[in-house]
Each structure stands twice: as C-alpha cells, then as structure tokens.
Design a protein around this motif. Structure first.
Motif, mmCIF file in Angstrom:
data_model
loop_
_atom_site.group_PDB
_atom_site.id
_atom_site.type_symbol
_atom_site.label_atom_id
_atom_site.label_comp_id
_atom_site.label_asym_id
_atom_site.label_seq_id
_atom_site.Cartn_x
_atom_site.Cartn_y
_atom_site.Cartn_z
ATOM 1 N N ALA A 8 0.878 -1.168 0.084
ATOM 2 C CA ALA A 8 -0.188 -0.053 0.053
ATOM 3 C C ALA A 8 0.981 1.041 0.046
ATOM 4 C CB ALA A 8 -1.063 0.067 1.105
ATOM 5 N N TRP A 9 1.999 1.269 0.603
ATOM 6 C CA TRP A 9 2.794 2.472 0.789
ATOM 7 C C TRP A 9 3.431 2.466 -0.284
ATOM 8 C CZ3 TRP A 9 3.841 6.832 2.060
ATOM 9 C CH2 TRP A 9 5.107 7.363 1.983
ATOM 10 N N ALA A 10 3.903 1.421 -1.071
ATOM 11 C CA ALA A 10 4.866 1.595 -2.272
ATOM 12 C C ALA A 10 3.800 2.294 -3.375
ATOM 13 C CB ALA A 10 5.254 0.302 -2.825
ATOM 14 N N ALA A 11 2.463 1.931 -3.568
ATOM 15 C CA ALA A 11 1.584 2.463 -4.208
ATOM 16 C C ALA A 11 1.383 4.024 -4.158
ATOM 17 C CB ALA A 11 0.263 1.763 -4.291
ATOM 18 N N VAL A 12 1.299 4.591 -2.944
ATOM 19 C CA VAL A 12 1.223 5.815 -2.365
ATOM 20 C C VAL A 12 2.327 6.521 -2.979
ATOM 21 C CG1 VAL A 12 0.839 7.414 -0.487
ATOM 22 C CG2 VAL A 12 -0.624 5.521 -0.849
ATOM 23 N N ALA A 13 3.569 6.017 -2.647
ATOM 24 C CA ALA A 13 4.837 6.884 -2.995
ATOM 25 C C ALA A 13 5.096 6.649 -4.519
ATOM 26 C CB ALA A 13 5.774 5.937 -2.408
ATOM 27 N N LEU A 14 4.373 6.023 -5.451
ATOM 28 C CA LEU A 14 4.712 6.083 -6.854
ATOM 29 C C LEU A 14 3.758 7.004 -7.336
ATOM 30 C CD1 LEU A 14 5.465 2.301 -7.497
ATOM 31 C CD2 LEU A 14 6.821 4.266 -7.744
ATOM 32 N N VAL A 15 2.262 7.377 -6.770
ATOM 33 C CA VAL A 15 1.602 8.324 -7.024
ATOM 34 C C VAL A 15 2.373 9.548 -6.778
ATOM 35 C CG1 VAL A 15 -0.662 9.307 -6.802
ATOM 36 C CG2 VAL A 15 -0.546 6.830 -6.998
ATOM 37 N N ASN A 16 2.689 9.714 -5.538
ATOM 38 C CA ASN A 16 3.342 11.114 -5.177
ATOM 39 C C ASN A 16 4.439 11.470 -6.003
ATOM 40 O OD1 ASN A 16 2.258 12.365 -2.489
ATOM 41 N ND2 ASN A 16 1.865 10.252 -2.382
ATOM 42 N N LEU A 17 5.481 10.396 -6.371
ATOM 43 C CA LEU A 17 6.601 10.507 -7.342
ATOM 44 C C LEU A 17 6.114 11.168 -8.573
ATOM 45 C CD1 LEU A 17 9.356 9.812 -7.952
ATOM 46 C CD2 LEU A 17 8.761 7.794 -8.811
ATOM 47 N N SER A 18 4.845 10.932 -9.026
ATOM 48 C CA SER A 18 4.480 11.351 -10.546
ATOM 49 C C SER A 18 3.222 12.170 -10.300
ATOM 50 C CB SER A 18 4.418 10.218 -11.309
ATOM 51 O OG SER A 18 5.588 9.395 -11.682
ATOM 52 N N ARG A 27 18.495 12.975 -13.733
ATOM 53 C CA ARG A 27 18.453 13.794 -12.459
ATOM 54 C C ARG A 27 17.516 12.935 -11.414
ATOM 55 N NH1 ARG A 27 16.672 20.183 -10.977
ATOM 56 N NH2 ARG A 27 16.541 19.711 -8.735
ATOM 57 N N ARG A 28 18.378 12.931 -10.306
ATOM 58 C CA ARG A 28 17.423 11.729 -9.278
ATOM 59 C C ARG A 28 16.255 12.673 -8.938
ATOM 60 N NH1 ARG A 28 19.529 7.406 -8.074
ATOM 61 N NH2 ARG A 28 21.697 6.952 -8.085
ATOM 62 N N SER A 29 15.306 11.727 -8.695
ATOM 63 C CA SER A 29 14.056 12.463 -8.097
ATOM 64 C C SER A 29 14.060 12.912 -6.690
ATOM 65 C CB SER A 29 12.988 11.238 -8.564
ATOM 66 O OG SER A 29 11.829 11.654 -7.415
ATOM 67 N N ARG A 30 13.523 14.036 -6.399
ATOM 68 C CA ARG A 30 13.344 14.387 -4.983
ATOM 69 C C ARG A 30 12.609 13.397 -4.384
ATOM 70 N NH1 ARG A 30 9.736 17.179 -2.299
ATOM 71 N NH2 ARG A 30 10.179 18.407 -0.215
ATOM 72 N N VAL A 31 11.772 12.497 -4.962
ATOM 73 C CA VAL A 31 10.714 11.669 -4.231
ATOM 74 C C VAL A 31 11.495 10.472 -3.638
ATOM 75 C CG1 VAL A 31 8.749 10.293 -4.427
ATOM 76 C CG2 VAL A 31 8.812 12.479 -5.462
ATOM 77 N N VAL A 32 12.535 9.858 -4.379
ATOM 78 C CA VAL A 32 13.357 8.723 -4.278
ATOM 79 C C VAL A 32 14.617 8.910 -4.552
ATOM 80 C CG1 VAL A 32 13.464 6.106 -4.865
ATOM 81 C CG2 VAL A 32 11.207 7.055 -4.748
ATOM 82 N N ARG A 33 15.462 8.858 -3.558
ATOM 83 C CA ARG A 33 16.888 9.082 -3.502
ATOM 84 C C ARG A 33 17.554 7.887 -3.014
ATOM 85 N NH1 ARG A 33 17.007 15.534 -1.471
ATOM 86 N NH2 ARG A 33 16.120 16.325 -3.052
ATOM 87 N N THR A 34 18.640 7.646 -3.649
ATOM 88 C CA THR A 34 19.778 6.610 -3.133
ATOM 89 C C THR A 34 20.778 7.007 -2.514
ATOM 90 O OG1 THR A 34 18.748 4.967 -4.689
ATOM 91 C CG2 THR A 34 20.794 4.450 -3.288
ATOM 92 N N HIS A 35 20.943 7.039 -1.182
ATOM 93 C CA HIS A 35 22.237 7.303 -0.592
ATOM 94 C C HIS A 35 23.132 6.340 -0.470
ATOM 95 C CE1 HIS A 35 20.070 11.243 0.081
ATOM 96 N NE2 HIS A 35 19.039 10.743 0.488
ATOM 97 N N ARG A 36 24.518 6.557 -0.321
ATOM 98 C CA ARG A 36 25.445 5.743 -0.001
ATOM 99 C C ARG A 36 25.605 5.749 1.507
ATOM 100 N NH1 ARG A 36 29.292 3.652 -3.016
ATOM 101 N NH2 ARG A 36 29.024 5.017 -4.537
#
Length: 402
Positions: free
Chosen positions: A301-311, A380-389
C-alpha cells in the motif's frame, strides 16, 4: 515495527520492490500526508474522467456532462471533487517546509524557487505539445470550436497550479492566518453576489479566498491546532450541515463541479457551498489520519502511494490529454458509446465505466513519455526517491523522500 502483512496473491517481485521502498522510508515520516495527497490527485482524475464527455456532433466535438441530463448523479461530485484536501495537505507541507527552511537558514527566494520549479517544470511539456497540436489541427482545417474545446480541456488544470503557486509564495505571511478570515471573505462575496445583486465578476475574489480556507487549515495543522479528533469531527459535521443548508434552503447547486449550461457553478468561481463542502472533506481527512497511518504500514500500500506522489504533477497535468487522445483515436471506429455519445442515460454511465481502464492505459503512456520533465530530466535523481551511499554501521539500502 513495520507491518509486513501483504495482500494474498501479490507477485513476489512486487512484494520485494515494495519492501525496498518501505525500508527506505524514514521512520518518522507521516505517511498519512502522502496518502491524502495521492487520494486527492486520483479523485480529481477519476472525477474528470467520469463527468467530462466529448460528444461527436458531425465533424466537431463539444463538451457535455452526465450531470446535465442526470442531476441525481450529483453525489458523484461529492466523492471525486477533492481539491480541498489537496490544498489542506499543500498548506501543511508548505508551512512545515518553510519552518524547516528558516531553521536551516535557507533564504526565502531559494526556498520558493525550489518549490515552484517542482510545480511548473512539467508544465512546459504540456504547453509545447498542445501549442503544436492546436496549430497542426488548424492548418489541417479542423473546426475552430473543436480545437478551442480540446485546448481548454487540456490546459484547464493550469488554473489550479496558478492559485496553488500564489498561496505557496505567500506561505510566510499565511502561516499564522486563521481560516475564519478567508471564510468570511467568501461569505461576504456571496452575500453581495446572490443577495444584493453585485456584479458576477466579484465572485472571482473567491478563487483565492476559497482555496485559502483549506490552505490555512493546513497551516493550523502544522501549528498543532488540529491534532485531536474533535477538530476533525467539528469540521466534518459543521461543514456537512452548512453545505446541506445552502443547497436545500439557499438554492446553491448540489453538484460540487461545474455543469455546462448551468446558471451558477460551485467551482468556477468557488462559492460558499463549495468552501463549506471543502471544510467537511478536510474534517474527514483529519479523522482518517490514524487509519491511514496504520494502512500505510503495509509495504504494498505504501509503495503504491509513494509512486503516485512521485509522479503527482505528471498524472494531474496529462489526465485530460489521455481522455482526449482516447476520444480522438476512437473516432476512427465511429461514434462509440460512452466516448462520443450524449451522456443522457445509465447506458452511457456503464459504457464510461468500461472506458476507464483505457483512459488509465493512455495516461500510463503519457507518464512514460513525460515523467522525466517532472524531475528535471531523466539523469537527474528524483526528489521523491533518492539513493544515498550508506555508512557501514548504518546498513544498506535506499532512502525514500516523498
């Protein structure tokens, strides 16, 4: 601890992807905020797809609405007219973000530029595509009224962005504003318009004041004034009662969206009934915060919400284009029920429901083509999903910021 309960039958790759997104989300993030934003965006999209019809009239297309012919369908607009919730969340996020920026010492101009760029960056693609489309249609001899109808529908979401951008720019001065002040402006404007015969253009003052009411409620949420359930119940019950009284006793339209040919629209510009209805919606949204927080513990459920917010902006800006692309393509097969026919009966409603997956597929194509515009380019990396080292002692995995 994260609830790993998942819907039975969810494919294993989706479960793993959802688990990664869930694990990457900061523990202190209020997921209910993101869920409310996602529901608000999807409500607007589904509402437009259900009540916007493009009727083929000879070689021309004209707009129509099932609410013109079946007024008893007005409750549909109560479910899908969710802009007040979006402004509620927007006010909360903007005032919270401004407070954080001040604490970091970020100048107002830099903070505002960052927020507005996220709003308007994907607009360029819409404007370019529809400018080119309109010119080509006119050069090929298309009916001017049809071109006007298509362009108006495609660009209609932009009014929302302009109002939202203006309120965002004024956030530092609105952070302490009580919602009763803009509500009083809407009340007096409607009294002048409908009670004392003032010019109808005066109603456009409500375009700012009307949406400022839920935006100011969002600021009150940030201040901690809406934390208890009492505020939510007060807004829900009070807003519902006021709206019912305005519709039943004062003659306001029952539909909370515009209806072609109607003498008065609750939305263009917003009326007192639209604002009180928005108060009820905001009250319900506040009451749903805890249930949503529990629901968002489920990774899928959270992944679906996160993806909608991403776009979110891509979905919002292109959903009308998806509707019109489907309609135009369908004309190659003739006048199709629920797509080109007059929305005057339940058969049209049933046919339109069957078209919704096709609209969603067309929107998915638009999303694939234009999603990079929302985040400033594919590289450019999205502000919504960022991968940090990650540091060795902190474990591995991406972090998600929605």
């Amino acid at each position: 601890m994260t609830d790993v309960t998942r819907p039975r039958g969810t494919p294993a790759p989706l479960r793993r992807a959802a688990a990664r997104i869930d694990a990457a989300t900061p523990a202190g993030r209020d997921r209910a905020v993101d869920a409310l934003r996602a529901f608000a965006i999807l409500g607007v999209v589904l509402g437009h797809w259900l009540v916007t019809a493009l009727v083929a009239d000879g070689s021309a297309l004209r707009t129509a609405s099932p609410l013109q012919h079946m007024a008893w369908l007005a409750p549909i607009s109560w479910v899908f007219q969710t802009l007040a919730v979006f402004f509620l969340v927007g006010g909360h996020v903007a005032t919270r973000g401004w407070a954080a920026a001040r604490n970091r010492g970020t100048p107002y101009g830099r903070w505002l530029a960052a927020r507005l760029s996220r709003l308007f960056r994907p607009v360029a693609a819409v404007l370019v595509l529809w400018t080119v489309t309109a010119v080509l249609l006119l050069l090929r001899g298309a009916d001017q009224a049809t071109v006007h109808t298509l362009v108006k529908l495609a660009l209609s979401p932009l009014w929302f962005l302009l109002v939202f951008a203006a309120l965002t720019a004024a956030t530092p001065w609105l952070a302490r504003l009580h919602p009763l002040w803009p509500l009083a402006v809407v009340l007096h404007v409607d009294l002048l318009r409908f009670g004392l015969g003032a010019p109808s253009w005066l109603g456009w003052a409500n375009l700012a004041a009307g949406w400022l009411v839920p935006y100011a409620l969002g600021a009150a949420w940030t201040r901690g004034e809406l934390d208890g359930r009492r505020a939510g119940w007060f807004l829900l019950v009070g807003g519902t009662a006021e709206t019912a009284a305005l519709v039943a006793l004062a003659g306001y339209p029952a539909s909370m969206v515009g209806v072609p040919g109607a003498e008065v629209s609750n939305l263009n510009p917003p009326t007192l009934a639209a604002v009180t209805f928005g108060l009820a919606q905001c009250g319900l949204a506040l009451l749903m915060r805890e249930p949503l927080r529990r629901a968002m513990r489920r990774p899928v459920a959270w992944a679906a919400v996160a993806l909608v917010n991403l776009s979110a902006m891509t979905i919002f800006l292109w959903h009308q284009t998806a509707l019109m692309a489907t309609t135009a393509t369908g004309l190659l097969a003739g006048r199709l029920p629920g797509l080109h026919t007059l929305p005057d009966g339940l058969d049209w409603v049933a046919a339109r429901l069957a078209w919704l997956p096709v609209f969603a597929l067309a929107l998915a194509c638009c999303w694939t083509a234009f999603r990079s515009w929302e985040h400033g380019g594919a590289r450019r990396r999205s502000r919504v999903v960022r991968t940090h080292r990650p540091q060795a002692h902190r474990g591995t995995g991406p972090r998600v910021e929605v």
